[in-house]
Design a protein around this motif. Structure first.
Motif, short mmCIF file in Angstrom:
data_model
loop_
_atom_site.label_atom_id
_atom_site.label_comp_id
_atom_site.label_asym_id
_atom_site.label_seq_id
_atom_site.Cartn_x
_atom_site.Cartn_y
_atom_site.Cartn_z
N ALA A 81 -2.48 -6.25 4.02
CA ALA A 81 -1.01 -6.18 3.76
C ALA A 81 -0.89 -6.70 2.31
O ALA A 81 -0.87 -7.85 1.79
CB ALA A 81 -0.50 -7.10 4.51
N GLU A 82 -0.62 -5.50 1.40
CA GLU A 82 -0.60 -5.76 -0.06
C GLU A 82 0.80 -5.71 -0.36
O GLU A 82 1.82 -4.88 0.07
CB GLU A 82 -1.36 -4.85 -1.15
N HIS A 83 1.30 -6.38 -1.67
CA HIS A 83 2.52 -6.39 -2.36
C HIS A 83 2.53 -5.05 -2.97
O HIS A 83 2.21 -4.98 -4.13
CB HIS A 83 2.85 -7.43 -3.04
N PRO A 107 -12.06 -0.17 -13.80
CA PRO A 107 -11.40 -0.35 -15.24
C PRO A 107 -9.70 -0.24 -14.86
O PRO A 107 -9.13 -0.55 -15.90
CB PRO A 107 -11.52 1.08 -15.85
N TRP A 108 -9.35 0.19 -13.60
CA TRP A 108 -8.09 0.08 -13.32
C TRP A 108 -7.42 -1.17 -12.99
O TRP A 108 -6.23 -1.47 -12.94
CB TRP A 108 -7.73 1.06 -12.13
N GLN A 109 -8.34 -2.10 -12.90
CA GLN A 109 -7.81 -3.49 -12.48
C GLN A 109 -7.60 -4.33 -13.91
O GLN A 109 -8.30 -4.44 -14.60
CB GLN A 109 -9.05 -4.12 -12.01
N LEU A 132 -17.05 -4.34 0.33
CA LEU A 132 -17.22 -2.80 -0.44
C LEU A 132 -15.74 -2.08 0.07
O LEU A 132 -15.18 -2.54 1.33
CB LEU A 132 -18.34 -2.07 0.77
N HIS A 133 -15.48 -1.17 -0.62
CA HIS A 133 -14.18 -0.52 -0.51
C HIS A 133 -14.41 0.90 -0.35
O HIS A 133 -15.24 1.44 -1.31
CB HIS A 133 -13.19 -0.85 -1.52
N THR A 134 -14.08 1.73 0.65
CA THR A 134 -14.20 3.11 0.47
C THR A 134 -13.00 3.81 1.01
O THR A 134 -12.57 3.65 1.98
CB THR A 134 -15.37 3.72 1.56
N ASP A 154 -13.64 -4.47 3.19
CA ASP A 154 -12.23 -5.18 3.24
C ASP A 154 -11.27 -4.36 2.70
O ASP A 154 -10.00 -4.50 2.74
CB ASP A 154 -12.34 -6.45 2.78
N GLU A 155 -11.64 -2.88 2.66
CA GLU A 155 -10.61 -1.91 2.21
C GLU A 155 -11.22 -0.50 2.76
O GLU A 155 -12.47 -0.34 2.23
CB GLU A 155 -10.09 -1.77 0.80
N TRP A 156 -10.59 0.12 3.83
CA TRP A 156 -11.25 1.27 3.97
C TRP A 156 -10.24 2.21 4.56
O TRP A 156 -9.24 1.50 5.35
CB TRP A 156 -12.37 1.42 5.13
N GLY A 198 4.58 4.19 -3.48
CA GLY A 198 4.42 3.53 -2.06
C GLY A 198 3.47 3.98 -1.34
O GLY A 198 3.00 3.33 -0.04
N LEU A 199 2.53 5.05 -1.73
CA LEU A 199 1.49 5.36 -0.93
C LEU A 199 1.62 5.65 0.36
O LEU A 199 0.82 5.46 1.24
CB LEU A 199 0.25 4.25 -1.09
N GLU A 200 2.71 6.40 0.66
CA GLU A 200 3.29 6.67 2.06
C GLU A 200 2.49 7.96 2.63
O GLU A 200 3.30 8.97 2.91
CB GLU A 200 4.61 6.70 2.02
N ALA A 244 -6.83 -0.77 5.27
CA ALA A 244 -6.13 -0.58 4.30
C ALA A 244 -5.11 0.58 4.46
O ALA A 244 -5.52 1.74 4.50
CB ALA A 244 -6.65 -0.39 2.72
N GLN A 245 -3.90 0.24 4.96
CA GLN A 245 -3.31 -1.05 5.05
C GLN A 245 -2.70 -1.33 6.44
O GLN A 245 -3.23 -0.74 7.29
CB GLN A 245 -2.33 -1.61 3.79
N LEU A 246 -1.45 -1.90 6.52
CA LEU A 246 -0.72 -2.26 7.80
C LEU A 246 0.46 -1.36 8.30
O LEU A 246 0.66 -0.72 9.09
CB LEU A 246 -0.57 -3.49 7.87
N GLY A 255 2.55 1.89 3.76
CA GLY A 255 1.60 2.47 2.53
C GLY A 255 0.17 2.52 3.05
O GLY A 255 -0.40 1.42 3.54
N ILE A 256 -0.31 3.76 3.12
CA ILE A 256 -1.63 4.03 3.90
C ILE A 256 -1.81 3.45 5.06
O ILE A 256 -3.03 2.53 4.96
CB ILE A 256 -2.82 3.92 2.72
N ALA A 257 -1.00 3.49 6.02
CA ALA A 257 -0.78 2.62 7.30
C ALA A 257 -0.59 3.36 8.59
O ALA A 257 -0.18 4.25 8.62
CB ALA A 257 0.22 1.65 6.97
O1 AHR Z 1 -5.14 -0.28 -1.08
C1 AHR Z 1 -4.50 0.43 -2.29
C2 AHR Z 1 -5.59 -0.07 -3.41
O2 AHR Z 1 -6.54 0.74 -3.34
C3 AHR Z 1 -5.72 -1.56 -3.56
O3 AHR Z 1 -4.68 -2.30 -4.15
C4 AHR Z 1 -6.99 -1.41 -4.49
O4 AHR Z 1 -7.86 -2.57 -4.01
C5 AHR Z 1 -7.63 -0.28 -4.04
O5 AHR Z 1 -7.93 0.65 -5.22
#
Ligand code: AHR
Length: 513
Positions: free
Chosen positions: A43-45, A194-196, A259-261, A309-311, A327-329, A360-362, A365-367
């Motif tokens: 759950a991200e802001h 690099p986006w971080q 890892l994130h995918t 911890d993100e997929w 919003g990544l809706e 990712a997520q709840l 946004g992508i939920a």
């Molecule tokens: O979940 C959306 C975004 O995807 C996260 O903020 C980031 O960690 C990843 O790139």
């Protein structure tokens, strides 16, 4: 008589129709526990994940604390075992001290990760009390981008401190006497990208993670630390080198590497989309090898696991609801729901090393849960997640699968049937999870167990829909749902035959006798 004998000979000589596939289970070959933390969320802001999702002050659907009760119930029913917060990209610019104390005195800040304004009305206490309401483990990710080691250490003191020290006393002043006892702490998010904000090279990140982890453990030695592994699998990114460097520096202090995918179906090619499990398997297996390599030579190394911890599926949405700049809706369809099974099958097949995972997520946004001010609906991806979460605590079983295959580009052939198996020792129940990735054909498999007989009565859970692109919306969220049924199959030898519909996801529950 002669005719009967002839038919019997024909059958025994292989002319009888053989099932196209074989799923051979051996309950003695145990991979590891299906850790209950595999069924976590994030759950991200970001957009309407927190504000308008989890939390909506003044809403008719929220309680006095501002928690949306409809979302809370759907979260509990999803089986969320661990909740990661507050980011994501957001955390790399977040100052946690902005989000404590009287809400009206908290500063509003620009959100540099996603745009818009962060009001800070939802902060550490609101998050941790929410986790207590849901009955889920909190997992806090520190700011390893623009943040400092001192801030990270003080955050642990605020949440977990039991002595009369400055930050623990401030928590008490803010209304919380008992420490929250937050166990899981992430050492930053996607610092390889690099986006971080505060993006680092591997050496700089590894040094920061080691020193932050040390300082945090001096406050609370019992916490578990998750280092930020690679999220950047792009052609010019050295994801293996990143993980190697981070492991070399932090191997005596961390408990997990993340890892994130994210996957997508940009080519509108269903079978190719669901072959992404090959990549997930590959990332896990290579990372497991890197962990072993880092520990080689140590007699009793500290166990290090993978936290995925993100997929999720994410490729369509950037914009959000009216007013939300980003919003990544994502609106999920039936084929996306099958991808949930693909990810979990991979995690289960590697249950010895993948011990935490966070979709990712709840909300919004992508939920899997989607709200507006009047209500919510469940996206098709909700249902496989809720079903697979029932297998937490089972033992994952090594399973041999032979099935027709297909090829995606130059990769090695991929089985049409993507399978994982788990065993509930308490009830003697086998769970056989089968994704049929063939868009055209149902596939019949012989399912057999080497140790003990299976067959007879099957409890079947099935996601199956004729329209791969079918979606849900408000007031219309019942069409892409699973069916549960009891099916009786004949037992022959130590197994039975079952036909898996094309483009479907099936969980078979069967007792071992
Ligand atoms: O979940 C959306 C975004 O995807 C996260 O903020 C980031 O960690 C990843 O790139």
């Amino acid at each position: 008589m002669k005719l009967l004998l002839g038919l019997a000979l024909l059958a025994s000589s292989g002319f009888a129709a053989q099932p196209a596939a074989r799923i051979k289970i051996d309950t003695d070959r145990r991979i590891g526990e299906v850790n209950p933390l595999l069924f976590g969320n994030f759950a991200e802001h970001l957009g309407r994940v927190i504000y308008g999702g989890i939390y909506e002050e003044g809403s008719k659907l929220a309680d006095r604390d501002g928690y949306r009760l409809d979302v809370l119930k759907a979260t509990q029913e999803l089986g969320v075992s661990v909740l990661r917060w507050p980011g994501g990209n957001f955390v790399s610019g977040y100052n946690w001290k902005d989000g404590i104390g009287p809400k009206d005195l908290r500063p509003a800040r620009p959100d540099y990760a996603w745009g818009g304004i962060e009001t800070n009305r939802f902060g550490t206490d609101e998050f941790l009390k929410y986790c207590e309401r849901v009955k889920t483990e909190p997992y806090i990710c520190i700011n390893a981008g623009l943040g400092s080691i001192e801030d990270a250490r003080n955050w642990v003191e605020y949440t977990n401190g039991s002595k009369k020290t400055y930050w623990a006393e401030l928590r008490r002043k803010n209304g919380r006497e008992q420490p929250y006892g937050v166990k899981y702490w992430g050492l930053g998010n996607e610092l390889d990208g690099p986006w971080q904000m505060g993006h680092k090279n591997a050496e700089d990140y590894a040094k920061f993670a080691l020193e932050a982890g040390k300082a945090m453990r001096w406050i609370d030695p019992s916490i578990k630390l998750i280092a930020s592994g690679s999220s950047n699998f792009g052609p010019n990114a050295d994801w293996i080198g990143w993980n190697r460097t981070v492991l070399a520096a932090t191997k005596n202090i961390i408990d997990y590497l993340s890892l994130h995918t994210y996957i997508g179906n940009r080519e509108n090619d269903f079978e190719r989309f669901l072959a992404n499990g090959q990549n997930v398997d590959h990332y896990i297996e290579v990372t497991e090898g890197l962990i072993k390599a880092a520990q080689s030579g140590q007699e009793n190394p500290r166990p290090i696991y993978i936290a995925y911890d993100e997929w999720n599926v994410w490729y369509r949405a950037r914009g959000g609801a009216a007013g939300a700049p980003v919003g990544l809706e994502e609106v999920y369809n039936y084929e996306d729901s099958l991808a949930m099974g693909m990810f979990f099958n991979s995690f289960f097949r590697h249950a010895n090393i993948v011990k935490m995972a966070n979709l990712a997520q709840l909300v919004n946004g992508i939920a899997p849960i989607f709200t507006n001010k009047d209500g919510m609906f469940l996206q098709p991806i909700y249902f496989p997640i809720a079903e697979y979460s029932k297998q937490g605590g089972n033992v994952a079983i090594d399973t041999l699968v032979t099935a027709p295959t297909y090829k995606v580009g130059a990769r090695k052939p991929v089985n049409y049937l993507d399978v994982s198996t788990t065993f509930d020792q308490k009830t003697g129940t086998l769970f056989v999870n089968v994704l049929n990735r063939s868009q055209k054909d149902a596939i019949t498999a012989r399912v057999e167990n080497v140790v003990g007989q299976i067959g007879g009565e099957l409890q079947v859970w099935e996601m199956n829909h004729s329209d791969l692109k079918a979606v849900h919306t408000f007031g219309d969220d019942r069409k892409v749902r699973p069916v549960s049924k009891v099916v009786t199959v004949g037992v022959s030898g130590n197994g039975f035959e079952y036909t898996f519909p094309k483009a479907s996801l099936t969980v078979l529950r069967v007792k071992v006798r």
